[in-house]
Motif scaffolding. Structure first.
Motif, short mmCIF file in Angstrom:
data_model
loop_
_atom_site.label_atom_id
_atom_site.label_comp_id
_atom_site.label_asym_id
_atom_site.label_seq_id
_atom_site.Cartn_x
_atom_site.Cartn_y
_atom_site.Cartn_z
N ILE A 103 0.41 -1.08 -0.24
CA ILE A 103 0.06 -0.03 0.33
C ILE A 103 0.96 1.29 0.21
CG2 ILE A 103 -1.50 1.32 1.52
CD1 ILE A 103 -2.99 -1.16 2.53
N VAL A 104 0.83 2.75 -0.56
CA VAL A 104 1.70 3.23 -1.23
C VAL A 104 0.84 4.32 -0.65
CG1 VAL A 104 2.63 4.87 -2.22
CG2 VAL A 104 2.34 2.75 -3.10
N ASP A 105 1.16 5.33 0.71
CA ASP A 105 0.33 6.02 0.88
C ASP A 105 0.43 7.40 0.68
OD1 ASP A 105 -1.56 6.74 2.90
OD2 ASP A 105 -0.10 6.32 5.25
N LEU A 106 -0.62 8.10 0.48
CA LEU A 106 -0.60 9.41 0.28
C LEU A 106 -1.35 9.98 1.32
CD1 LEU A 106 -1.64 8.84 -3.58
CD2 LEU A 106 0.82 10.50 -2.09
N GLU A 107 -1.55 9.31 2.38
CA GLU A 107 -2.49 10.29 3.52
C GLU A 107 -2.04 10.28 4.71
OE1 GLU A 107 -6.46 9.83 6.14
OE2 GLU A 107 -5.05 7.79 6.66
N ASP A 108 -1.51 9.25 6.01
CA ASP A 108 -0.63 9.96 6.66
C ASP A 108 0.34 9.62 7.15
OD1 ASP A 108 -3.34 9.65 8.14
OD2 ASP A 108 -3.94 8.34 9.39
N ALA A 109 0.93 9.50 5.95
CA ALA A 109 2.89 9.31 5.79
C ALA A 109 3.39 10.37 5.41
CB ALA A 109 3.49 8.45 4.79
N VAL A 110 2.06 11.38 4.77
CA VAL A 110 2.88 12.41 3.95
C VAL A 110 2.07 13.50 4.12
CG1 VAL A 110 3.14 13.47 1.77
CG2 VAL A 110 2.61 11.18 1.73
N VAL A 111 3.28 14.30 4.76
CA VAL A 111 2.74 15.98 5.36
C VAL A 111 2.22 16.87 4.02
CG1 VAL A 111 4.49 16.14 6.75
CG2 VAL A 111 4.83 16.90 4.88
N ALA A 112 1.37 17.75 4.61
CA ALA A 112 0.50 18.68 3.28
C ALA A 112 0.96 18.86 2.23
CB ALA A 112 0.06 19.45 4.34
N GLU A 113 2.46 19.59 2.60
CA GLU A 113 3.37 19.83 1.77
C GLU A 113 3.85 19.52 0.64
OE1 GLU A 113 5.84 20.28 5.28
OE2 GLU A 113 3.41 20.69 4.92
N HIS A 114 4.19 17.53 0.88
CA HIS A 114 4.68 17.06 -0.01
C HIS A 114 3.40 16.47 -0.86
CE1 HIS A 114 8.64 17.03 2.26
NE2 HIS A 114 8.53 17.84 1.98
N LYS A 115 2.13 16.58 -0.54
CA LYS A 115 1.35 15.53 -1.40
C LYS A 115 1.27 15.55 -2.38
CE LYS A 115 -1.86 15.07 2.89
NZ LYS A 115 -1.85 13.58 3.22
N ARG A 116 1.68 16.17 -3.06
CA ARG A 116 1.39 17.11 -4.85
C ARG A 116 2.34 16.24 -5.25
NH1 ARG A 116 0.52 22.22 -8.33
NH2 ARG A 116 0.46 21.07 -10.09
N ALA A 117 3.18 15.65 -4.86
CA ALA A 117 5.14 15.40 -4.91
C ALA A 117 4.63 13.87 -4.95
CB ALA A 117 6.10 16.05 -4.73
N ALA A 118 4.11 13.46 -4.25
CA ALA A 118 4.51 12.24 -3.83
C ALA A 118 2.98 11.48 -4.57
CB ALA A 118 2.97 11.78 -2.28
N ARG A 119 2.05 11.99 -4.62
CA ARG A 119 1.17 11.64 -5.93
C ARG A 119 1.62 11.38 -7.44
NH1 ARG A 119 -3.05 15.03 -4.72
NH2 ARG A 119 -1.90 16.62 -6.30
N ASP A 120 1.98 12.57 -7.50
CA ASP A 120 3.14 12.26 -8.78
C ASP A 120 4.03 11.39 -8.90
OD1 ASP A 120 1.47 14.81 -9.58
OD2 ASP A 120 2.83 16.59 -8.90
N ALA A 121 4.76 10.97 -8.07
CA ALA A 121 5.55 9.86 -7.66
C ALA A 121 4.77 8.59 -7.75
CB ALA A 121 6.35 9.79 -6.67
N VAL A 122 3.97 8.99 -7.18
CA VAL A 122 2.83 7.10 -7.09
C VAL A 122 2.34 6.79 -8.73
CG1 VAL A 122 0.89 6.10 -5.98
CG2 VAL A 122 2.44 7.62 -4.81
N VAL A 123 2.08 7.87 -9.34
CA VAL A 123 0.86 7.88 -10.74
C VAL A 123 2.99 7.09 -11.41
CG1 VAL A 123 -0.50 8.61 -12.20
CG2 VAL A 123 -0.66 8.90 -10.04
N ALA A 124 3.27 7.79 -11.91
CA ALA A 124 4.30 7.67 -12.87
C ALA A 124 4.77 6.31 -11.61
CB ALA A 124 5.60 8.51 -11.95
N TRP A 125 5.50 6.16 -10.74
CA TRP A 125 6.09 4.47 -10.76
C TRP A 125 4.43 3.29 -10.87
CZ3 TRP A 125 4.71 0.95 -6.63
CH2 TRP A 125 5.30 -0.32 -6.52
#
Length: 272
Positions: free
Chosen positions: A36-58
């Motif tokens: 489970i790649v986590d976009l919720e609790d494991a990611v602080v607010a300022e990193h959420k957009r970059a995290a989402r982009d990284a997850v979709v790319a992977w």
């Protein structure tokens, strides 16, 4: 194997933070049934957009995982769901704070994969049976830490017993596999994990959320029948096959349909 089959057959669901793309492949290689790649609790607010982009790319470059999106009503939820729609490696969406069957169905339809409904509140627990019957929901899971906070209760086994039992009953009533238990936060004492797994398995849970790769093998071992259980199951099925369908006793116990079904399930799980 379809996404539905993967989700419903999984024993271990290993979390990895969505803003740590260098860990995605390592998590996938750790031996868990699903990541489970986590976009919720494991990611602080300022990193959420970059995290989402990284997850979709992977996911579109060969990766395969479930993704925990941000909860409905949060600023990021809609963007998460929209970004994941059509991602080729997406296995399932883990929906946190789940309490709305219609929303679960909508997320599943938009993303084209099943939903794991993560029950973490009193509102969600009161609708557990409805969530389990939702067309898009493949599995219920228990977020017991957040649930305890919502109730103002302790998160120990006694306080959480009603919640766990409710999810087991809701899952069974809807024809779903046993639910997925919450995380064990103790990492340095395997005995704590083993005790948590034994308790959950006794209640009817058939999977667990994990926060570290070292928890994978212990989880699989807990759901793998012991040699004594296998020997018992083989004896039961052998005794049944030697009759013409009449009543049979094994080690002094009467064998009936539920016992036979349990024996078959034991042998089904022995090589996993």
């Amino acid at each position: 194997m379809t996404s539905l089959e993967q989700v419903q057959g999984a024993r271990s669901f290993l979390f990895v933070p969505g803003d740590r793309p260098e860990r995605f492949d390592k998590a996938a290689a750790a031996g868990a049934d699903l990541v489970i790649v986590d976009l919720e609790d494991a990611v602080v607010a300022e990193h959420k957009r970059a995290a989402r982009d990284a997850v979709v790319a992977w996911l579109t470059d060969g990766g395969s995982a479930c993704v925990r999106v941000n909860a409905a009503g949060s600023p990021e939820h809609e963007d998460d769901v929209a970004a994941l729609a059509g991602a080729s490696g997406l296995v399932a969406v883990v929906l946190p704070k789940a309490d709305d069957p219609a929303l679960a169905d909508a997320v599943s339809a938009r993303c084209g994969v099943p939903v794991v409904a993560l029950v973490e509140s009193a509102a969600g627990m009161l609708r557990a049976a409805e969530l389990a019957r939702a067309e898009g929901v493949a599995r219920l899971a228990f977020g017991h830490l957040d649930y305890a906070v919502d109730l103002g209760a302790d998160n120990g086994r006694t306080a959480m017993l009603h919640g766990r039992s409710t999810l087991v009953l809701a899952s069974r009533g809807a024809g779903l596999p046993g639910p997925v238990d919450g995380v064990t936060v103790t990492l340095d004492d395997p005995a704590v994990l083993a005790e948590d797994l034994a308790h959950a398995r006794e209640l009817g849970f058939t999977g667990k959320l994990l926060i570290h790769p070292r928890q994978v093998e212990g989880t699989h071992a807990a759901y793998r029948p012991s040699s004594d259980e296998v020997a018992w199951a083989e004896k039961v099925l052998s005794a049944v096959s030697d009759t013409d369908g009449g009543a049979v006793r094994v080690d002094g116990d009467m064998v009936d349909a539920p016992v036979i079904a349990r024996a078959r399930d034991v042998l089904r799980r022995k090589d996993r």
